[in-house]
Design a protein around this motif. Structure first.
Motif, PDB file in Angstrom:
ATOM      1  N   ILE A 414     -10.077   2.674  61.304  1.00  0.00           N
ATOM      2  CA  ILE A 414      -9.433   1.429  61.743  1.00  0.00           C
ATOM      3  C   ILE A 414      -8.119   1.236  60.998  1.00  0.00           C
ATOM      4  N   LEU A 415      -7.025   1.092  61.763  1.00  0.00           N
ATOM      5  CA  LEU A 415      -5.716   0.768  61.196  1.00  0.00           C
ATOM      6  C   LEU A 415      -5.400  -0.682  61.526  1.00  0.00           C
ATOM      7  N   VAL A 416      -4.942  -1.443  60.540  1.00  0.00           N
ATOM      8  CA  VAL A 416      -4.645  -2.857  60.736  1.00  0.00           C
ATOM      9  C   VAL A 416      -3.150  -3.099  60.592  1.00  0.00           C
ATOM     10  N   TYR A 417      -2.562  -3.637  61.651  1.00  0.00           N
ATOM     11  CA  TYR A 417      -1.157  -4.046  61.611  1.00  0.00           C
ATOM     12  C   TYR A 417      -1.108  -5.565  61.659  1.00  0.00           C
ATOM     13  N   TYR A 418      -0.437  -6.166  60.702  1.00  0.00           N
ATOM     14  CA  TYR A 418      -0.287  -7.617  60.687  1.00  0.00           C
ATOM     15  C   TYR A 418       1.022  -8.014  61.370  1.00  0.00           C
ATOM     16  N   TYR A 419       1.004  -9.160  62.004  1.00  0.00           N
ATOM     17  CA  TYR A 419       2.228  -9.738  62.556  1.00  0.00           C
ATOM     18  C   TYR A 419       2.252 -11.223  62.186  1.00  0.00           C
ATOM     19  N   GLU A 420       3.449 -11.788  62.163  1.00  0.00           N
ATOM     20  CA  GLU A 420       3.581 -13.214  61.850  1.00  0.00           C
ATOM     21  C   GLU A 420       3.900 -14.025  63.098  1.00  0.00           C
ATOM     22  N   GLU A 421       4.925 -13.608  63.833  1.00  0.00           N
ATOM     23  CA  GLU A 421       5.300 -14.349  65.043  1.00  0.00           C
ATOM     24  C   GLU A 421       5.390 -13.420  66.254  1.00  0.00           C
ATOM     25  N   ASN A 422       6.144 -12.351  66.110  1.00  0.00           N
ATOM     26  CA  ASN A 422       6.439 -11.508  67.267  1.00  0.00           C
ATOM     27  C   ASN A 422       5.455 -10.340  67.386  1.00  0.00           C
ATOM     28  N   GLN A 423       4.328 -10.590  67.969  1.00  0.00           N
ATOM     29  CA  GLN A 423       3.317  -9.551  68.167  1.00  0.00           C
ATOM     30  C   GLN A 423       3.831  -8.448  69.097  1.00  0.00           C
ATOM     31  N   LYS A 424       4.611  -8.839  70.083  1.00  0.00           N
ATOM     32  CA  LYS A 424       5.139  -7.898  71.070  1.00  0.00           C
ATOM     33  C   LYS A 424       6.024  -6.841  70.402  1.00  0.00           C
ATOM     34  N   GLU A 425       6.839  -7.293  69.459  1.00  0.00           N
ATOM     35  CA  GLU A 425       7.751  -6.374  68.746  1.00  0.00           C
ATOM     36  C   GLU A 425       6.965  -5.368  67.906  1.00  0.00           C
ATOM     37  N   LEU A 427       3.876  -4.379  68.386  1.00  0.00           N
ATOM     38  CA  LEU A 427       3.189  -3.477  69.309  1.00  0.00           C
ATOM     39  C   LEU A 427       4.133  -2.398  69.827  1.00  0.00           C
ATOM     40  N   ASP A 428       5.360  -2.782  70.149  1.00  0.00           N
ATOM     41  CA  ASP A 428       6.353  -1.805  70.624  1.00  0.00           C
ATOM     42  C   ASP A 428       6.579  -0.692  69.606  1.00  0.00           C
ATOM     43  N   LYS A 429       6.687  -1.069  68.338  1.00  0.00           N
ATOM     44  CA  LYS A 429       6.937  -0.074  67.282  1.00  0.00           C
ATOM     45  C   LYS A 429       5.738   0.863  67.121  1.00  0.00           C
ATOM     46  N   ILE A 430       4.550   0.334  67.287  1.00  0.00           N
ATOM     47  CA  ILE A 430       3.341   1.170  67.196  1.00  0.00           C
ATOM     48  C   ILE A 430       3.315   2.179  68.338  1.00  0.00           C
ATOM     49  N   LEU A 431       3.592   1.700  69.533  1.00  0.00           N
ATOM     50  CA  LEU A 431       3.456   2.538  70.729  1.00  0.00           C
ATOM     51  C   LEU A 431       4.487   3.661  70.786  1.00  0.00           C
ATOM     52  N   ARG A 432       5.621   3.479  70.138  1.00  0.00           N
ATOM     53  CA  ARG A 432       6.639   4.535  70.114  1.00  0.00           C
ATOM     54  C   ARG A 432       6.122   5.817  69.462  1.00  0.00           C
ATOM     55  N   SER A 470     -10.882   6.106  75.452  1.00  0.00           N
ATOM     56  CA  SER A 470      -9.521   6.620  75.308  1.00  0.00           C
ATOM     57  C   SER A 470      -9.364   7.178  73.900  1.00  0.00           C
ATOM     58  N   GLU A 471      -8.332   8.010  73.703  1.00  0.00           N
ATOM     59  CA  GLU A 471      -8.113   8.597  72.374  1.00  0.00           C
ATOM     60  C   GLU A 471      -7.909   7.517  71.324  1.00  0.00           C
ATOM     61  N   ILE A 472      -7.025   6.552  71.646  1.00  0.00           N
ATOM     62  CA  ILE A 472      -6.730   5.458  70.716  1.00  0.00           C
ATOM     63  C   ILE A 472      -6.916   4.138  71.456  1.00  0.00           C
ATOM     64  N   VAL A 473      -7.469   3.157  70.772  1.00  0.00           N
ATOM     65  CA  VAL A 473      -7.637   1.822  71.344  1.00  0.00           C
ATOM     66  C   VAL A 473      -6.914   0.815  70.465  1.00  0.00           C
ATOM     67  N   ILE A 474      -6.110  -0.025  71.108  1.00  0.00           N
ATOM     68  CA  ILE A 474      -5.347  -1.061  70.408  1.00  0.00           C
ATOM     69  C   ILE A 474      -5.889  -2.414  70.849  1.00  0.00           C
TER      70      ILE A 474
END
Length: 584
Positions: A414-425, A427-432, A470-474
């Motif tokens: 399990i990898l945990v990414y924290y966000y404060e306001e812009n969750q969309k931003e 997520l974009d960086k992860i998906l790249r 799927s290989e990875i689940v977000i």
């Protein structure tokens, strides 16, 4: 020969009088020998059955290649066992569909006519999936949903009903819901606008009409209508009749809180009127709804006969309602068929459709002489993830314990990414950086708005993801909020009469989170609100520090981004030079 559980009990009953006779204190030599054999009877039967099954395994090489997979020993035992009733408790990714397929192929190979086998599923998509798999083996048999089975029973016994749409029940509900009739049963209802019109107009009739128009455009109205719709569907799903309202009203008299007692009484009387009006409407128009397909089929089976089934096989049994269980029981009584049910109580997530988990956990109460098997070997998730999820799901002691195992190893699943306001931003960086298949899962349909348009084709709700991998689940939107995960929308208390109350806090949401995290073939990525984290995410992170990677720079609290294989740098680079090597 194979000795099933029913025959074993019969043998014990036949030998019991001798046990009493030889246990009186004489016949010393006979007594010792007999008692030794009598006590060993279950072990001897088990040994006999295993020898018999091992012989069949050697004779049935096809079990080593079902859709390109080799069945494990537990799966082979399920396929070859000859029990009157069988419950298979499966884990996520344990090959339950493969086991069902192998069971059907084996039955036909040993001479059972396909027309004597009935397969039942909960959804059309599950039925179509199994049909397509059977076609590859040129097998054509009845694969039906419970509703289609009910409809067939009615049709074959001369009933020519038309099917009612849900909108027809809504239409009848709308006829009854008026502001002046329901204002006492809606909690916290306070419409200053409605009071304003009451002061400004001398005509009571006009006031009531205006109040009603405004009320029907409010969220209160839609919440009330949905609650009534849910109540009536669950009421019928439990195979209740109008007499149950009297029981509910009597039970309500025991309520000590005066406000609740009065509110529930008015609510139940309203529900009773709507239910009776709806039933009258269906009868006059010769229509049935989906619940009636089950309930009326139960009544017909009391007096008639369907087909000569020898085997009834049910998939996803953890999502069965009480009415469907009664239909299955009646069908077995008529046909004397053997029943095999397979499912996973940890993945029971459809209570809002009438699912009663007790039907699964108390299976042996409904179907005596049941042999229970557990599919403990899973082939999708890593052993490390299974340990995390086992601890998480078994917080609720109502769940059936399992010891799920996997040969896959993944140190930190399990990898945990924290966000404060812009969750969309974030997520974009992860998906790249993701170069393989992935799923983005949300708790609610509107979570799709948290994803940039180009990635929305990868999104689905957790409910819709069940059965997929799927290989990875977000997993997104992990906030401690009403529409977060767990979802904290509270059902109206009136629904307790039709059985939708949690025994353990957020018990169904907990199962839903389990479903979400077990879709992955490698690791999960959790997007967690840093300032208001989901209680589920917090629990997982706190209790498994050695299995979780927090993708946050310890120096400046920015997100870690991939720079090269297994190496991450701070998002604030070059101002922050922090780097970390992460081996999953």
């Amino acid at each position: 020969m194979y000795i099933n559980l029913k025959e074993e009990k019969k043998l014990q009953e036949e030998f019991y009088p001798l046990y009493l006779k030889y246990n009186k204190g004489f016949y010393k030599i006979i007594k010792r020998k007999f008692l030794r054999n009598y006590r060993q009877l279950p072990h001897l039967i088990k040994l006999n059955n295993q020898i018999y099954i091992n012989k069949l395994i050697k004779e049935n090489n096809f079990l080593n290649n079902i859709e390109g997979y080799k069945l494990d020993n537990i799966q082979k035992n399920i396929v070859l066992a000859e029990e009157e009733n069988t419950l298979v408790i499966a884990g996520a990714g344990s090959g339950k569909t493969l086991t069902l397929l192998a069971k059907i192929i084996y039955l036909i190979k040993k001479g059972i006519n396909p027309k004597e086998i009935l397969c039942l599923t909960l959804t059309n998509s599950c039925a179509d999936n199994l049909k397509n798999k059977l076609k590859k083996y040129n097998i054509n048999l009845d694969v039906l949903t419970f509703h289609k089975l009910g409809f067939r029973i009615l049709r074959e016994n001369g009933y020519g009903f038309k099917i009612a749409k849900e909108s027809e029940l809504r239409m009848i509900i709308d006829e009854f819901i008026r502001y002046d009739k329901v204002m006492d049963i809606i909690p916290f209802l306070n419409f200053k606008t409605l009071d304003y019109y009451g002061h400004k107009c001398n005509s009571d009739k006009i006031v009531k009409e205006i109040q009603n128009i405004i009320f029907k455009e409010s969220s209160y109205y839609f919440y009330l209508r949905q609650t009534i719709l849910t109540f009536i569907n669950l009421f019928k799903n439990n195979n209740y009749n109008h007499q149950m309202f009297e029981e509910f009203l009597n039970k309500n008299e025991e309520e000590k809180n005066k406000y609740k007692r009065m509110r529930h009484k008015k609510y139940l009387l309203l529900l009773k009127m709507i239910y009776e009006k709806y039933e009258d409407y269906l009868e006059k128009n010769n229509k049935i709804d989906f619940n009636d397909m089950i309930n009326k089929a139960i009544d017909v089976l009391e007096k008639s006969y369907l087909k000569e089934y020898k085997y009834i096989i049910i998939d996803e049994f953890q999502d069965t309602s009480l009415a469907k269980c009664v239909l299955l029981k009646k069908l077995q009584e008529k046909t004397k068929a053997s029943v095999l049910a397979i499912g996973d109580d940890w993945q029971s997530i459809y209570r809002f459709t009438g699912t009663d988990l007790n039907v699964f956990t108390d299976f042996e109460k409904y179907f005596p002489n049941t042999k229970v098997f557990k599919l403990n070997n899973t082939y999708r998730n890593s052993n490390d993830l299974l340990k995390i999820m086992n601890k998480f799901i078994m917080k609720n002691k109502r769940q059936m314990p399992k010891k799920l195992m996997s040969s896959k190893k993944l140190l930190r699943p399990i990898l945990v990414y924290y966000y404060e306001e812009n969750q969309k931003e974030v997520l974009d960086k992860i998906l790249r950086d993701i170069k393989c298949s992935f799923l983005i899962l949300g708790r609610n349909n509107n979570d799709i708005n948290l994803i940039n348009e180009r990635y929305q084709k990868h999104f689905m709700t957790v409910h819709k993801s069940k059965g997929l991998e799927s290989e990875i689940v977000i997993i997104i939107n992990l906030e401690n909020d009403i529409l977060g995960f767990p979802n904290k929308i509270i059902n109206d208390e009136i629904l307790k009469y039709v059985g939708t109350k949690d025994i353990y806090p957020y018990e169904e949401e907990r199962r839903l989170f389990y479903v979400a995290l077990t879709r992955t073939k490698t690791y999960n990525i959790l997007l967690v609100n840093k300032n208001n984290p989901s209680i589920f995410a917090s629990e997982i992170i706190k209790e498994n520090p050695d299995k979780i990677v927090t993708m946050m720079c310890p120096k400046c609290q920015k997100m870690l981004v991939k720079s090269q294989k297994n190496t991450y740098k701070c998002q604030n680079f070059p101002n922050c030079q922090y780097r970390q090597k992460i081996n999953y």
